[in-house]
Design a protein around this motif. Structure first.
Motif, short mmCIF file in Angstrom:
data_model
loop_
_atom_site.label_atom_id
_atom_site.label_comp_id
_atom_site.label_asym_id
_atom_site.label_seq_id
_atom_site.Cartn_x
_atom_site.Cartn_y
_atom_site.Cartn_z
N ILE A 3 0.84 -1.19 0.00
CA ILE A 3 0.00 0.00 0.00
C ILE A 3 0.87 1.24 0.00
O ILE A 3 1.75 1.41 0.86
N ALA A 4 0.65 2.14 -0.97
CA ALA A 4 1.35 3.43 -1.01
C ALA A 4 0.49 4.48 -0.31
O ALA A 4 -0.71 4.59 -0.58
N LEU A 5 1.12 5.25 0.56
CA LEU A 5 0.44 6.29 1.32
C LEU A 5 1.18 7.60 1.13
O LEU A 5 2.40 7.67 1.33
N PHE A 6 0.46 8.65 0.73
CA PHE A 6 1.10 9.95 0.55
C PHE A 6 0.21 11.05 1.08
O PHE A 6 -1.00 10.87 1.26
N ASP A 29 -0.35 -2.33 -4.72
CA ASP A 29 -1.69 -2.90 -4.85
C ASP A 29 -2.78 -1.87 -4.57
O ASP A 29 -3.93 -2.04 -5.00
N ALA A 30 -2.44 -0.85 -3.82
CA ALA A 30 -3.42 0.18 -3.46
C ALA A 30 -2.67 1.48 -3.16
O ALA A 30 -1.48 1.46 -2.82
N ILE A 31 -3.39 2.59 -3.28
CA ILE A 31 -2.79 3.89 -3.00
C ILE A 31 -3.85 4.77 -2.34
O ILE A 31 -5.00 4.78 -2.75
N TYR A 32 -3.42 5.47 -1.29
CA TYR A 32 -4.32 6.35 -0.55
C TYR A 32 -3.62 7.69 -0.30
O TYR A 32 -2.41 7.74 -0.09
N CYS A 33 -4.43 8.75 -0.29
CA CYS A 33 -3.93 10.09 -0.01
C CYS A 33 -4.49 10.56 1.33
O CYS A 33 -5.70 10.49 1.56
N VAL A 206 5.25 6.73 1.93
CA VAL A 206 5.47 5.44 2.59
C VAL A 206 4.90 4.30 1.76
O VAL A 206 3.82 4.43 1.17
N LEU A 207 5.62 3.21 1.75
CA LEU A 207 5.10 1.93 1.27
C LEU A 207 4.91 1.03 2.47
O LEU A 207 5.87 0.72 3.19
N LEU A 208 3.68 0.60 2.68
CA LEU A 208 3.33 -0.28 3.78
C LEU A 208 3.03 -1.66 3.21
O LEU A 208 2.16 -1.80 2.35
N THR A 209 3.76 -2.67 3.67
CA THR A 209 3.61 -4.02 3.12
C THR A 209 3.10 -4.98 4.19
O THR A 209 3.69 -5.09 5.28
N LEU A 210 1.99 -5.64 3.88
CA LEU A 210 1.44 -6.70 4.72
C LEU A 210 1.58 -8.02 3.98
O LEU A 210 1.59 -8.05 2.75
N ASN A 211 1.67 -9.11 4.73
CA ASN A 211 1.63 -10.43 4.10
C ASN A 211 0.67 -11.32 4.86
O ASN A 211 0.05 -10.90 5.85
N GLU A 212 0.54 -12.56 4.44
CA GLU A 212 -0.45 -13.46 5.03
C GLU A 212 -0.13 -13.79 6.49
O GLU A 212 -0.99 -14.25 7.23
N ASN A 213 1.10 -13.51 6.90
CA ASN A 213 1.50 -13.80 8.28
C ASN A 213 1.56 -12.55 9.17
O ASN A 213 1.97 -12.65 10.33
#
Length: 256
Positions: A3-6, A29-33, A206-213
């Motif tokens: 997820i990109a956040l700016f 995969d997604a972007i939010y402002c 920021v790039l925020l990365t989540l995974n299945e764990n």
């Protein structure tokens, strides 16, 4: 999930264009402002239009909130009389040049966005705000008292709280678990695309990365990357100097 956040573009079109070029290389995969599209530079309409045409989910910043309502108050915490006088010029100028269609868009932006994930057996809540969950113009600086920051996140039911407003990026990890049951919470200031204040003139996000764990029980189960990118600072600074805006805002861009 990447997820990109700016946030905090502040009418700086050259910075926003450079941000889009950079983020397009990141396979997100997604972007939010997180708000504050306008103020302090000459391109509020163009910045709004660039965000809108990409259909990027966006929340209101304090400056957006004021301009959306044609207010002469941006909710900014200016510390000196000089800053207050410059701020008056900025919001008056922005109110003058923003078009009605763009103003209407600002007026309807939501106050926050909540993303709820179900990962493993955990509910994992990400809350996106501009200033804080309590107030659009509350500053959450990095030296915020841990108990205060924890209370804010607990009351908002935020496992990951992402925000801007201070223009100074940081990531703090807090543990609200009891009796040996860890519950890690992440406070992430995503910095500023168009008006950084950490002595680095490059834009940031920021790039925020989540995974299945990813889990609230493991402090390192999310990845937070602070991205900096170059943009034409001189173009943005000269635009200010050629406008009614105070020249001091141009120097702020050059100095970060």
């Amino acid at each position: 999930m990447k997820i990109a956040l700016f946030s905090d573009i502040h009418a700086n079109l050259p910075a926003l264009e450079a941000f889009f070029k950079d983020v397009e290389t990141r396979d997100t995969d997604a972007i939010y402002c997180l708000g504050d599209l306008v103020g302090y530079n000459i391109w509020p309409n163009e910045v709004i239009d660039e965000v809108r045409k990409r259909r990027i989910p966006t929340i209101t910043g304090n400056y957006d909130f004021g301009i959306g309502r044609s207010s002469d108050d941006c909710g900014c915490a200016y510390k000196t009389d000089e800053e207050k006088e410059m701020g008056k010029v900025s919001i008056a100028y922005t109110n003058e040049v923003v078009k009605e269609e763009q103003r209407a868009y600002l007026r309807t932006l939501p106050a926050h966005i909540r993303l709820e994930f179900q990962l493993n057996d955990d509910k994992f809540n990400i809350l996106l705000v501009h200033g804080s969950p309590r107030k659009v113009n509350e500053y959450l600086f990095e030296d915020r008292d841990e108990k205060s920051l924890m209370r804010i996140m607990e009351q908002a039911d935020a496992d990951v709280l992402c925000f801007g407003h201070t223009h100074k990026p940081y990531h703090r990890i807090l543990n609200s678990g009891i009796d040996g049951n860890d519950h890690f919470r992440h406070a992430i200031n995503i910095g500023s695309v168009g008006k950084p204040k950490d002595q680095d003139p490059r834009g940031g996000y920021v790039l925020l990365t989540l995974n299945e764990n990813s889990s609230i029980q493991h402090k390192d189960s999310i990845k937070v990357d602070f991205i900096r990118f170059e943009y034409d600072v001189e173009k943005a600074a000269r635009a200010i100097e050629s406008s009614p805006l105070p020249n001091a805002y141009a120097d702020m861009l050059r100095n970060g």
